[in-house]
Write an enzyme that holds these catalytic residues in place. Structure first.
Site, PDB file in Angstrom:
ATOM      1  CG  ASP A 175       5.322 -47.705 -65.325  1.00 25.37           C
ATOM      2  OD1 ASP A 175       5.343 -48.753 -65.449  1.00 25.37           O
ATOM      3  OD2 ASP A 175       5.986 -47.133 -64.216  1.00 25.37           O
ATOM      4  CG  PHE A 207      10.403 -43.147 -63.302  1.00 25.16           C
ATOM      5  CD1 PHE A 207      11.023 -42.027 -63.549  1.00 25.16           C
ATOM      6  CD2 PHE A 207      10.012 -43.309 -61.825  1.00 25.16           C
ATOM      7  CE1 PHE A 207      11.272 -40.982 -62.520  1.00 25.16           C
ATOM      8  CE2 PHE A 207      10.261 -42.405 -60.872  1.00 25.16           C
ATOM      9  CZ  PHE A 207      11.046 -41.249 -60.981  1.00 25.16           C
ATOM     10  CG  ASP A 224      10.959 -42.620 -71.071  1.00 27.12           C
ATOM     11  OD1 ASP A 224      10.893 -43.849 -70.573  1.00 27.12           O
ATOM     12  OD2 ASP A 224      10.918 -41.496 -70.755  1.00 27.12           O
ATOM     13  N   GLY A 269       9.962 -36.729 -67.301  1.00 28.52           N
ATOM     14  CA  GLY A 269      11.342 -36.055 -66.763  1.00 28.52           C
ATOM     15  C   GLY A 269      10.932 -34.952 -66.022  1.00 28.52           C
ATOM     16  CG  ASP A 274       1.337 -40.767 -62.845  1.00 27.55           C
ATOM     17  OD1 ASP A 274       1.861 -40.262 -63.731  1.00 27.55           O
ATOM     18  OD2 ASP A 274       1.918 -41.279 -62.221  1.00 27.55           O
ATOM     19  CB  CYS A 300     -16.207 -34.984 -48.270  1.00 22.26           C
ATOM     20  SG  CYS A 300     -15.022 -36.591 -49.112  1.00 22.26           S
ATOM     21  CB  CYS A 337     -14.756 -39.917 -49.755  1.00 24.87           C
ATOM     22  SG  CYS A 337     -14.148 -39.951 -47.971  1.00 24.87           S
ATOM     23  CB  CYS A 387     -16.212 -37.575 -45.588  1.00 27.84           C
ATOM     24  SG  CYS A 387     -14.646 -36.888 -45.514  1.00 27.84           S
ATOM     25  CG  HIS A 418     -10.534 -37.594 -47.784  1.00 27.02           C
ATOM     26  ND1 HIS A 418     -12.031 -37.107 -47.807  1.00 27.02           N
ATOM     27  CD2 HIS A 418      -9.728 -36.605 -47.808  1.00 27.02           C
ATOM     28  CE1 HIS A 418     -11.799 -35.760 -47.929  1.00 27.02           C
ATOM     29  NE2 HIS A 418     -10.348 -35.360 -47.940  1.00 27.02           N
TER      30      HIS A 418
HETATM   31 ZN   LIG Z   1     -14.055 -37.624 -47.729  1.00 23.29          ZN
END
Ligand SMILES: [Zn+2]
Length: 379
Positions: free
Chosen positions: A90, A94, A144, A222, A272, A310, A312, A315, A341
């Site tokens: 970025d 911000f 900005d 914004g 994001d 899942c 991941c 899991c 996760h």
């Molecule tokens: Zn998971």
């Protein structure tokens, strides 16, 4: 840089973007590693395992702590953090407007005090580009001002005009830096940022102005700063059609899974947000049946993974009961597993979104995903 829209399904688009650090398939969720690491003890090996395409780092944070000049000496942020895929930085704007103390906005830039030790810093368009060039990110963001959400229309108009003048300076400075022999990434890309609060005319006028600048991509900034979801969706409805269709569109700092599903439906392809990592550190985990709070007593004896099926790292190996125990004991592994996760959940949702668009069934996918997540919790 080559950006090619592969499929359009209604206003939703799925694209492929080639960069010097590899291909980005959109819609994409960028995983937020503020200071060059995702909070919650997540390594770049983890990022590869959970399907991260783009890592996002914050220019302001890296500038005030450790410093971009030091990182340049290591060959840039990619080498410093051992990540060879795309990074977006970025602009620092911000954080300057939200974190820094005692700021003064001038035409040349912003004078402010570091939130770490109070020392005086000046950042304008040129400084932001120089810092991002030192970091050598794949995509740099223009500097900005994000006007306060309660600002008057006149304030927003003046601020947006200055943001446009700053954008021209960013573009010139980036061209100069990319031509220098010792620049880390001489093919660094620049995205401009549309501002205008929740005022339709200012948003549209600004989008029309910046689309003429032939930038590598366009962000909508914004938003998600206090307005309602309906106002945010409305601004997307009126603004996105005025941005070039053959360039990526990035909605900054958004959002929940539902926000992303709605914004994809309005033509956005980059996202994001800190929600998945921040919620993970607090034991709040996403599932297709809604969010669970693993601190709740009901998971004390629950031997199931966070989400059945899942893939991941959390899991695949651990139960809700064990992760709850780790969280209660304030063991770092608890936060780490929940963060992994949640990021995997977001990255997987983006993959499903891309498949649904490419098979032209996005409307049905979105409806069933939303119905599942917004229904009564079944866990
Ligand atoms: Zn998971």
């Amino acid at each position: 840089m080559k950006y090619e829209v592969l499929t359009k399904d209604g206003r939703a688009k799925s694209a492929r973007m080639e960069t010097v650090h590899g291909i980005i398939e959109t819609p994409v969720f960028m995983n937020v590693g503020t200071v060059g690491a995702i909070k919650g003890a997540v390594s770049t090996d983890d990022l590869r395992e959970i399907g991260t395409q783009v890592e996002l780092s914050n220019t302001y944070h890296l500038h005030v702590r450790t410093g971009d000049r030091l990182i340049k000496q290591f060959g840039g942020l990619h080498k410093f953090m051992n990540w060879d895929r795309p990074i977006l930085t970025d602009s620092g704007g911000f954080q300057v407007f939200s974190l820094a103390k005692l700021r003064r906005i001038r035409e040349e830039g912003v004078h402010f005090n570091s939130h770490i030790d109070g020392h005086k810093i000046f950042m304008g368009p040129e400084e932001s580009m120089q810092i991002q060039s030192n970091l050598g990110s794949t995509i740099a963001m223009a500097f900005d001002e994000c006007p306060p959400s309660r600002a008057s229309d006149q304030y927003i108009r003046d601020s947006v005009d200055r943001t446009t003048r700053w954008l021209l300076r960013c573009k010139e400075e980036m061209a100069r830096l990319n031509a220098l022999p010792d620049t880390v990434n001489r093919e660094q890309l620049l995205f401009g940022i549309n501002q205008g609060g929740v005022v339709d005319e200012i948003r549209i006028e600004h989008a029309r102005t910046i689309r003429e600048m032939n930038l590598d991509g366009y962000a909508i900034g914004g938003l998600a700063v206090g307005e309602s979801h309906e106002e945010m969706y409305h601004i997307l409805d009126v603004t996105v059609p005025h941005l070039p269709e053959d360039k990526p569109v990035y909605l900054m700092g958004v959002g929940t899974p539902a926000n992303i599903l709605e914004a994809v439906d309005r033509g956005v392809d980059f996202f994001d947000c800190v929600y998945p990592s921040r919620n993970g550190r607090h034991g709040h985990v996403y599932t297709n049946q809604g969010k669970l709070n693993l601190f709740n007593q009901q998971y004390e004896l629950d031997s199931r993974p966070i989400e059945e099926g899942c893939g991941c790292p959390a899991c695949r190996s651990y139960s809700r009961a064990y992760i709850r125990h780790l969280l209660k004991a304030k063991e770092m592994l608890g936060m780490r597993l929940c963060t992994l996760h949640n990021l995997y959940f977001y990255n997987t949702m983006m993959k499903e979104i891309r498949e649904a668009i490419r098979e032209r069934r996005y409307a049905g996918y979105k409806a069933s995903k939303l119905a599942g997540m917004e229904g009564p919790p079944k866990g």
